[in-house]
Design a protein around this motif. Structure first.
Motif, PDB file in Angstrom:
ATOM      1  N   ASP A   1       0.828  -1.216   0.000  1.00  0.00           N
ATOM      2  CA  ASP A   1       0.000   0.000   0.000  1.00  0.00           C
ATOM      3  C   ASP A   1       0.859   1.262   0.000  1.00  0.00           C
ATOM      4  O   ASP A   1       0.502   2.257  -0.637  1.00  0.00           O
ATOM      5  N   VAL A   2       1.962   1.231   0.717  1.00  0.00           N
ATOM      6  CA  VAL A   2       2.880   2.389   0.735  1.00  0.00           C
ATOM      7  C   VAL A   2       3.419   2.628  -0.674  1.00  0.00           C
ATOM      8  O   VAL A   2       3.447   3.772  -1.146  1.00  0.00           O
ATOM      9  N   ILE A   3       3.813   1.551  -1.361  1.00  0.00           N
ATOM     10  CA  ILE A   3       4.305   1.695  -2.742  1.00  0.00           C
ATOM     11  C   ILE A   3       3.196   2.239  -3.642  1.00  0.00           C
ATOM     12  O   ILE A   3       3.431   3.115  -4.473  1.00  0.00           O
TER      13      ILE A   3
ATOM     14  N   LEU B   1      10.107  11.731  -8.758  1.00  0.00           N
ATOM     15  CA  LEU B   1      10.824  10.747  -7.939  1.00  0.00           C
ATOM     16  C   LEU B   1      10.334  10.885  -6.504  1.00  0.00           C
ATOM     17  O   LEU B   1      10.405  11.963  -5.925  1.00  0.00           O
ATOM     18  N   ILE B   2       9.850   9.803  -5.931  1.00  0.00           N
ATOM     19  CA  ILE B   2       9.330   9.821  -4.568  1.00  0.00           C
ATOM     20  C   ILE B   2      10.162   8.875  -3.726  1.00  0.00           C
ATOM     21  O   ILE B   2      10.343   7.706  -4.083  1.00  0.00           O
ATOM     22  N   THR B   3      10.677   9.367  -2.610  1.00  0.00           N
ATOM     23  CA  THR B   3      11.458   8.533  -1.709  1.00  0.00           C
ATOM     24  C   THR B   3      10.874   8.617  -0.307  1.00  0.00           C
ATOM     25  O   THR B   3      10.255   9.618   0.062  1.00  0.00           O
ATOM     26  N   GLY B   4      11.065   7.567   0.433  1.00  0.00           N
ATOM     27  CA  GLY B   4      10.569   7.560   1.804  1.00  0.00           C
ATOM     28  C   GLY B   4      10.924   6.264   2.488  1.00  0.00           C
ATOM     29  O   GLY B   4      11.667   5.446   1.939  1.00  0.00           O
TER      30      GLY B   4
ATOM     31  N   HIS C   1       1.058   6.744  -6.799  1.00  0.00           N
ATOM     32  CA  HIS C   1       0.016   7.763  -6.972  1.00  0.00           C
ATOM     33  C   HIS C   1       0.622   9.163  -6.874  1.00  0.00           C
ATOM     34  O   HIS C   1       0.363  10.034  -7.713  1.00  0.00           O
ATOM     35  N   GLN C   2       1.444   9.379  -5.848  1.00  0.00           N
ATOM     36  CA  GLN C   2       2.081  10.690  -5.653  1.00  0.00           C
ATOM     37  C   GLN C   2       2.962  11.051  -6.847  1.00  0.00           C
ATOM     38  O   GLN C   2       2.925  12.179  -7.335  1.00  0.00           O
ATOM     39  N   ALA C   3       3.762  10.091  -7.327  1.00  0.00           N
ATOM     40  CA  ALA C   3       4.636  10.356  -8.474  1.00  0.00           C
ATOM     41  C   ALA C   3       3.823  10.603  -9.735  1.00  0.00           C
ATOM     42  O   ALA C   3       4.168  11.463 -10.553  1.00  0.00           O
TER      43      ALA C   3
ATOM     44  N   GLY D   1       9.444   6.120  -9.136  1.00  0.00           N
ATOM     45  CA  GLY D   1       9.345   7.288  -9.986  1.00  0.00           C
ATOM     46  C   GLY D   1       9.461   7.089 -11.466  1.00  0.00           C
ATOM     47  O   GLY D   1       9.615   5.986 -11.971  1.00  0.00           O
ATOM     48  N   GLY D   2       9.403   8.226 -12.120  1.00  0.00           N
ATOM     49  CA  GLY D   2       9.574   8.309 -13.562  1.00  0.00           C
ATOM     50  C   GLY D   2      11.032   8.576 -13.866  1.00  0.00           C
ATOM     51  O   GLY D   2      11.464   9.724 -13.921  1.00  0.00           O
ATOM     52  N   PHE D   3      11.771   7.501 -14.041  1.00  0.00           N
ATOM     53  CA  PHE D   3      13.218   7.644 -14.223  1.00  0.00           C
ATOM     54  C   PHE D   3      13.577   8.214 -15.591  1.00  0.00           C
ATOM     55  O   PHE D   3      14.648   8.773 -15.773  1.00  0.00           O
ATOM     56  N   GLY D   4      12.656   8.122 -16.555  1.00  0.00           N
ATOM     57  CA  GLY D   4      12.909   8.683 -17.879  1.00  0.00           C
ATOM     58  C   GLY D   4      12.936  10.201 -17.884  1.00  0.00           C
ATOM     59  O   GLY D   4      13.433  10.813 -18.828  1.00  0.00           O
ATOM     60  N   ALA D   5      12.408  10.832 -16.852  1.00  0.00           N
ATOM     61  CA  ALA D   5      12.398  12.297 -16.768  1.00  0.00           C
ATOM     62  C   ALA D   5      13.686  12.839 -16.162  1.00  0.00           C
ATOM     63  O   ALA D   5      13.818  14.040 -15.973  1.00  0.00           O
TER      64      ALA D   5
END
Length: 160
Positions: free
Chosen positions: A26-28, A145-148, A33-35, A97-101
């Motif tokens: 769920d965290v992933i 890119l979302i980290t946590g 969703h956030q990314a 995240g969207g690593f292509g960006a």
């Protein structure tokens, strides 16, 4: 030493998208969703192998593995997005995240130069080795890119 990687430039995970009693999966999902709100397609998930196996061995109420039978070859992915389990990510942390960006600039290929010509090297029978490469990393859209960390996300959702 001067190259800032993806995690330091990523946006911090916001657990507001989680609901009661979340799991690591769920965290992933909330991080995806956030990314996705950055309007950059999410192309990858990076986690420590320990965290991947916590998710891989999650069971439903009937005791069945939700990510597939243990006898099946299940490629690491969640929600159709590839998961990269690597020890380069610390336990309890993730990067989604969207690593292509993002862009890695390689200005100068790796090169190695060896010299014995310095007068001090010649007298002392030494060799000087110079190895270098010129690269730069640009997080052009750090909101993609979302980290946590899983524990903080789970704790925040439980307290909400």
């Amino acid at each position: 030493q001067n190259l800032e990687g993806m995690v330091p430039q990523a946006t911090e995970f916001d657990p507001v998208l989680l609901f009661a009693e979340p799991t690591f999966i769920d965290v992933i999902a909330a991080a995806i969703h956030q990314a996705a709100l950055s309007e950059v397609p999410v192309t990858g998930i990076v986690v420590h192998p320990t965290d991947w196996w916590k998710m891989r061995t999650t069971k439903d109420a009937d005791g069945r593995y939700i990510l597939g039978d243990p006898a099946a070859n299940v490629p690491p992915n969640l929600f159709g997005i590839p998961v990269v389990p690597t020890q380069a990510m610390t336990v309890d942390n993730f990067l989604v995240g969207g690593f292509g960006a993002q862009t890695l600039y390689d200005r100068w290929d790796a090169r190695v130069e060896i010299s014995t010509e310095d007068s001090d090297n010649f007298r002392k029978n030494l060799v000087t080795v110079l190895a270098e490469e010129r690269i730069g990393f640009a997080a052009k859209q750090p909101q993609a890119l979302i980290t946590g960390d899983f524990t903080a996300g789970l704790t925040a959702a439980t307290e909400a």
